[in-house]
Write an enzyme that holds these catalytic residues in place. Structure first.
Site, short mmCIF file in Angstrom:
data_model
loop_
_atom_site.label_atom_id
_atom_site.label_comp_id
_atom_site.label_asym_id
_atom_site.label_seq_id
_atom_site.Cartn_x
_atom_site.Cartn_y
_atom_site.Cartn_z
NE ARG A 1 -58.40 -38.46 106.74
CZ ARG A 1 -58.15 -38.43 105.45
NH1 ARG A 1 -58.40 -39.50 104.72
NH2 ARG A 1 -57.68 -37.35 104.88
CD GLN B 1 -59.51 -42.84 106.40
OE1 GLN B 1 -59.29 -42.33 105.30
NE2 GLN B 1 -58.55 -43.03 107.28
CG HIS C 1 -62.75 -40.42 102.98
ND1 HIS C 1 -63.17 -39.52 102.03
CD2 HIS C 1 -61.41 -40.26 103.08
CE1 HIS C 1 -62.12 -38.85 101.58
NE2 HIS C 1 -61.04 -39.29 102.20
CG HIS D 1 -62.64 -37.49 106.11
ND1 HIS D 1 -62.90 -36.33 106.80
CD2 HIS D 1 -61.45 -37.30 105.48
CE1 HIS D 1 -61.91 -35.47 106.58
NE2 HIS D 1 -61.01 -36.04 105.79
C1 LIG Z 1 -63.63 -36.37 98.45
C2 LIG Z 1 -62.34 -37.11 98.58
C3 LIG Z 1 -61.17 -36.42 98.90
C4 LIG Z 1 -59.96 -37.10 99.02
N1 LIG Z 1 -58.84 -36.38 99.33
C5 LIG Z 1 -57.65 -37.02 99.38
C6 LIG Z 1 -56.45 -36.30 99.64
O1 LIG Z 1 -56.44 -35.08 99.79
N2 LIG Z 1 -55.29 -36.98 99.69
C7 LIG Z 1 -55.24 -38.33 99.49
O2 LIG Z 1 -54.15 -38.88 99.53
N3 LIG Z 1 -56.35 -39.03 99.25
C8 LIG Z 1 -57.56 -38.41 99.19
N4 LIG Z 1 -58.69 -39.14 98.94
C9 LIG Z 1 -58.59 -40.55 98.58
C10 LIG Z 1 -58.14 -40.71 97.14
O3 LIG Z 1 -58.54 -39.61 96.39
C11 LIG Z 1 -58.71 -41.96 96.50
O4 LIG Z 1 -58.43 -43.05 97.32
C12 LIG Z 1 -58.07 -42.17 95.16
O5 LIG Z 1 -58.21 -41.04 94.35
C13 LIG Z 1 -58.58 -43.39 94.43
O6 LIG Z 1 -57.93 -43.43 93.17
P1 LIG Z 1 -58.05 -44.65 92.21
O7 LIG Z 1 -57.21 -44.36 91.02
O8 LIG Z 1 -57.77 -45.89 92.96
O9 LIG Z 1 -59.59 -44.70 91.82
P2 LIG Z 1 -60.56 -43.60 91.15
O10 LIG Z 1 -59.93 -42.29 90.96
O11 LIG Z 1 -61.84 -43.68 91.87
O12 LIG Z 1 -60.74 -44.19 89.70
C14 LIG Z 1 -61.44 -45.37 89.47
C15 LIG Z 1 -61.50 -45.59 87.99
O13 LIG Z 1 -62.02 -46.87 87.72
C16 LIG Z 1 -63.02 -46.81 86.75
N5 LIG Z 1 -63.92 -47.93 86.97
C17 LIG Z 1 -64.55 -48.28 88.11
N6 LIG Z 1 -65.27 -49.39 87.92
C18 LIG Z 1 -65.08 -49.77 86.63
C19 LIG Z 1 -65.55 -50.83 85.83
N7 LIG Z 1 -66.39 -51.75 86.29
N8 LIG Z 1 -65.14 -50.88 84.54
C20 LIG Z 1 -64.31 -49.94 84.02
N9 LIG Z 1 -63.85 -48.92 84.75
C21 LIG Z 1 -64.22 -48.84 86.03
C22 LIG Z 1 -63.63 -45.43 86.90
O14 LIG Z 1 -64.22 -45.03 85.71
C23 LIG Z 1 -62.41 -44.62 87.25
O15 LIG Z 1 -61.75 -44.21 86.08
C24 LIG Z 1 -59.92 -38.48 98.82
C25 LIG Z 1 -61.06 -39.17 98.50
C26 LIG Z 1 -62.28 -38.51 98.39
C27 LIG Z 1 -63.51 -39.30 98.11
#
Ligand SMILES: Cc1cc2nc3c(=O)[nH]c(=O)nc-3n(C[C@H](O)[C@H](O)[C@H](O)COP(=O)(O)OP(=O)(O)OC[C@H]3O[C@@H](n4cnc5c(N)ncnc54)[C@H](O)[C@@H]3O)c2cc1C
Ligand code: SF4
Ligand code: FES
Lengths: 232, 607
Positions: free
Chosen positions: B283, B237, B349, B239
């Site tokens: 998007r 995606q 994004h 954005h």
């Molecule tokens: C700027 C921005 C705005 C967004 N706004 C929205 C929104 O308004 N609404 C919505 O629904 N979505 C939104 N998204 C999308 C959404 O926020 C993300 O897809 C989501 O937060 C990802 O969450 P996650 O828990 O999968 O990963 P993350 O929050 O990225 O967490 C990944 C975790 O894995 C850990 N990690 C990574 N690699 C390793 C490794 N090798 N060893 C150990 N730990 C590791 C990191 O330390 C971290 O703790 C947005 C994304 C961005 C970038």
């Protein structure tokens, strides 16, 4: 333009004490200090060590002392600093390597105030209602990204490293003033102490330092008033 | 060095990992390993909102939400999973509220909701207010609340532990993970009965991205190296509104609040492309329209960006609903959005694809096709059906969040559906693990021989090299190459170029040199290791995209501009083998029976 970046460096494996190193870096006035650090790491000296992730002031990784003030490297621009930039790790905390400090004590203080919603009533079917006015009481405090800039800028912390400090007190405020929370008493027992609220002498360094523009002292003062009324 | 033992190991402490940990901790001993401190995870950057058909501001129903998601996915989302997500959404958001999330409120004290791209009332009639939010820092408050809940529940955290390998024993069961302790430079083995991969996205594969430096796609690469395929990787995606050049996100919430896109002529061009929902089209659609405007010479000053115009919003609206992005614009662009429009361009994004899972987050390594077909087909009445298939699971392995592909987002994710995906499926994973432990016992599976071997050898090889290119050089070339060839528009030619380029870049990445040869806090070493993750991810995107000769959602092939359901209504599974060869297999999309869900039948996607 060309900027001169002076960095206080320390490698625990080879250095007895920290030392300064100077780098000359090509820069755009709109560059972030983090861009300069990345430039040095990627093109001059890969051993330079610092934390970073989001690069736009939301994750709280890269608080450090920049030209004598605690700031996020990703939220301050070259144009606001001029051609000579000095960078040191956050004060008081033990240095692990270069600009990386050990944040353990900072987070221990945060945990000390029980930073979670306390409410033992059986939850209702739907959300707990909260008026926009009640929400507004805590909204600014919820912006905190726990970067540590405030606590490590506070003279009370410098004098007494065990002082809870503005970030932890702000967190206590955030829950005590949350209309949904019932943990006021237990939290006040923790913050209403010599190493808590009463070590805040309203010096306002925290407000100056906070990259999220939180009026930290204002909320700490509200918590002080609450603690005093709770006593009587 | 050391061996740690926990019933459950969660890798990653963003919204997905913390949610899984929170719920797994109700019946198991849980450890969370994260390369960043949990509060630094990129979930904290999510701005705009998290959707659920709560109906707090106007009438809404989960089925409308599900319809929007199916359509938004360009019919590639699995409809069973989408129904689960949309039905589960309201109660999951309510639970978040009970956990303490400080949502913005309606005048009568309920969770406030606002419109977001692609979310509509009554099957596409008009935008609906479905996105729950906390100003424009929704992800931040959710991340903090979930961390607080995990602390309260005494989840064990290993912060700044970078996971390098997933351990699967000769019986094919998950046995744990191998992690590098950043502070000491030691490699450790973590044994576990269940492992959750929740490592987030891979935006750093591209030059322009809204993603954090840490979003290097480690989890995708770790899974691939353990013999697990990656699903639907061609769907990346972009954005539409990243800050020009910087890629920093301006939330879609800005358009939800009334912001509009304008070209060089000041024209609100989305009115032409999507007459019904205009600037709130999904998007993929808007990103293509922006590039179309730019190609036709209507970018600002003829350059490669357009304007996001908020100047007609009231100052109060900007200050209360969009304070963060107003601050970002001021700091990074020197622009006050209440007075001047913001220069924007598409920014990488979100990963629609990822580690394939079922709706309980259980990871599978292969699909058995029971009818010999790998895609959907139409019956005599022209209704789309799903041929039967079975999944071959990896016992004990789960994935959640952006690294996982359930698949609810199909070919294009709707805004606010990712945070929802994290919490709904993170929660389901946590609960599924507790059930698994209760059902199958808590015995820790045997470790494979010399579990740390690959991790040790990879790091030692990097540390021992005294010559080679820098990590930064190779990474920059990779990011530029992906931007040039595999971004919003693709053709056979650009993809073929990319395929050749990635082979060469892989060679270079495997030969980089670093400056830091120390043990403690060696981020130079970790960046070199992460580069290998980026390469694996890029390769999977390129191969999957080259094979898919149609346009669907975010995968837009200029040489195949139409969606081709007859051939391509199916999920891609990309495999990479130890000898470096790759293979693509396919799996049908789960489409619910047409009698019951007539609205979910694939049709042309118009807004
Ligand atoms: C700027 C921005 C705005 C967004 N706004 C929205 C929104 O308004 N609404 C919505 O629904 N979505 C939104 N998204 C999308 C959404 O926020 C993300 O897809 C989501 O937060 C990802 O969450 P996650 O828990 O999968 O990963 P993350 O929050 O990225 O967490 C990944 C975790 O894995 C850990 N990690 C990574 N690699 C390793 C490794 N090798 N060893 C150990 N730990 C590791 C990191 O330390 C971290 O703790 C947005 C994304 C961005 C970038
Ligand atoms: S109050 Fe401000 S300075 Fe202090 S930790 Fe929070 S964000 Fe950082
Ligand atoms: S890198 Fe995230 S706050 Fe600076």
């Amino acid at each position: 333009m060309q900027v001169t970046v002076k960095i206080k460096r320390f490698n625990p494996e080879t250095d007895e004490a920290p030392h300064w190193e100077t780098y000359h870096v090509p820069a755009d006035p709109m560059d972030r200090v983090l861009d300069l650090l990345n430039y040095i790491k990627w093109h001059i000296d890969g051993t330079l060590t610092y934390r970073r992730s989001c690069a736009h002031g939301v994750c709280g990784s890269d608080a450090m002392r920049i030209n004598g003030e605690n700031k996020l490297a990703c939220s301050v621009l070259v144009k606001d600093l001029g051609p000579e930039i000095t960078i040191e790790p956050l004060p008081v905390l033990p240095v692990i390597k270069d600009l990386v400090v050990d944040m353990t004590s900072f987070f221990r203080k945060y945990e000390a105030v029980k930073p979670w919603l306390i409410n033992d009533d059986p939850p209702p079917e739907r959300e707990r209602l909260q008026s926009p006015r009640d929400h507004a009481l805590i909204e600014e405090a919820t912006k905190c990204i726990l970067c540590g800039a405030c606590t490590q800028s506070c003279p009370s912390t410098w004098a007494d490293p065990d002082y809870l400090g503005p970030a932890a007190l702000l967190k206590a405020y955030r829950f005590v003033f949350d209309s949904r929370d019932q943990g006021t008493e237990e939290r006040l027992r923790i913050v209403d102490s010599n190493q808590g609220l009463w070590k805040c002498y309203t010096i306002f360094n925290c407000v100056e330092a906070c990259p999220k523009e939180i009026d930290v002292t204002r909320w700490i003062s509200a918590l002080k008033r609450r603690a005093v009324t709770a006593r009587y | 060095m050391a061996i740690f033992e926990h019933e459950v190991v969660v890798v990653g402490a963003g919204g997905a990992g913390l949610m899984a940990a929170r719920y797994a901790s109700e019946g198991a001993d849980v450890a969370v390993l994260s390369k960043l401190h949990p509060l630094r995870s990129h979930t904290g950057a999510a701005q705009g909102g998290i959707c659920a058909a709560l109906g707090n501001e106007e009438e809404d129903h989960w089925i409308w939400h599900a319809f929007d998601t199916v359509k938004g996915s360009d019919y590639l989302g699995d409809q069973d999973a989408i129904v689960i997500m949309c039905q589960d959404a309201p109660r999951t958001i309510i639970e978040l509220e009970h956990d303490g999330v400080p949502f913005s409120r309606t005048p009568d004290g309920k969770i406030a909701q606002r419109p977001f791209g692609g979310h509509t009332r009554n099957f596409g009639e008009a935008p609906v207010r479905r996105a729950c939010y906390a100003a424009d820092r929704t992800g931040h408050v959710i991340l903090h609340t979930l961390y607080e809940q995990c602390l309260k529940r005494k989840v064990r955290f290993y912060n700044e532990f970078q996971v390098l390998d997933l351990l699967i024993n000769p019986d094919g069961e998950v046995a744990g993970v191998v992690a590098y302790e950043i502070r000491t430079g030691e490699i450790h083995t973590f044994r576990a009965r269940a492992v959750v991969l929740a490592t987030g996205g891979y935006g750093r594969v591209y030059k322009t991205t809204s993603n954090a430096h840490a979003n290097t796609g480690d989890g995708f690469a770790i899974a691939l190296r353990a013999g697990i395929p990656l699903e639907d990787m061609e769907f990346v995606q972009f954005h539409p509104t990243g800050m020009y050049r910087l890629g920093i996100l301006i939330t879609e919430g800005a358009r939800g609040e009334g912001g509009v896109l304008r070209n060089r002529l000041g024209e609100r061009f989305m009115e032409r492309y999507a007459p019904t929902v205009k600037d709130l089209a999904p998007r993929d659609v808007i990103s293509r329209c922006i590039y179309q405007e730019i190609r036709e010479g209507r970018g600002i000053d003829g350059k490669d960006y357009v304007y996001l115009d908020l100047t007609h919003l009231s100052l109060k609206q900007i200050e209360t609903k969009l304070p963060e992005i107003a601050t970002f614009s001021k700091i990074y662009l020197g622009i006050d959005p209440s007075r001047e429009p913001i220069p924007v361009a598409p920014t990488c994004h979100y990963a629609m694809g990822g580690i394939p899972t079922d709706p309980d987050g259980r990871v599978y390594r292969a699909v058995r096709l029971l009818e010999g077909r790998d895609g959907n087909y139409q019956d005599e009445q022209g209704r789309w059906v799903t041929p039967r298939f079975e999944l071959e699971y990896v016992p004990g392995l789960y994935a959640a969040g952006e690294v996982a592909c359930v698949s609810v987002h199909g070919a294009n994710r709707l805004g606010t559906n990712s945070l929802l995906d994290l919490v709904v499926f993170g929660r389901r994973v946590g609960k599924a693990i507790v059930q698994q432990l209760e059902r199958e016992g808590r015995r820790l599976p045997a470790l494979p021989d010399d579990p740390e071997r690959r991790a040790r050898q990879t790091l030692e090889a990097i540390l021992s090299r005294s010559e080679g290119e820098s990590v930064a050089q190779v990474r920059a070339d990779l990011q530029q190459m992906m931007m040039d060839n595999v971004s919003v528009f693709r053709t056979a030619e650009t993809l073929q170029q990319a395929r050749q380029a990635i082979a060469e870049i892989r060679n270079r990445a495997e030969r980089v040199r670093i400056d830091d040869h120390g043990r403690q806090f060696n981020t130079d070493l970790m960046e070199a290791w992460e580069l290998l993750s980026l390469v694996d991810v890029a390769e999977s995107i390129i191969h999957s995209a080259e094979a898919r000769t149609e346009s669907r959602g975010a995968h837009s092939r200029e040489d195949y501009p139409k969606r081709d359901d007859a051939r391509w209504l199916k999920h891609t599974l990309f495999y990479r083998y130890p000898d470096g060869s790759v293979e693509l297999r396919y799996r049908p999309v789960t489409i619910l029976p047409a009698e019951q869900y007539p609205f979910f039948q694939p049709k042309e996607r118009k807004y």
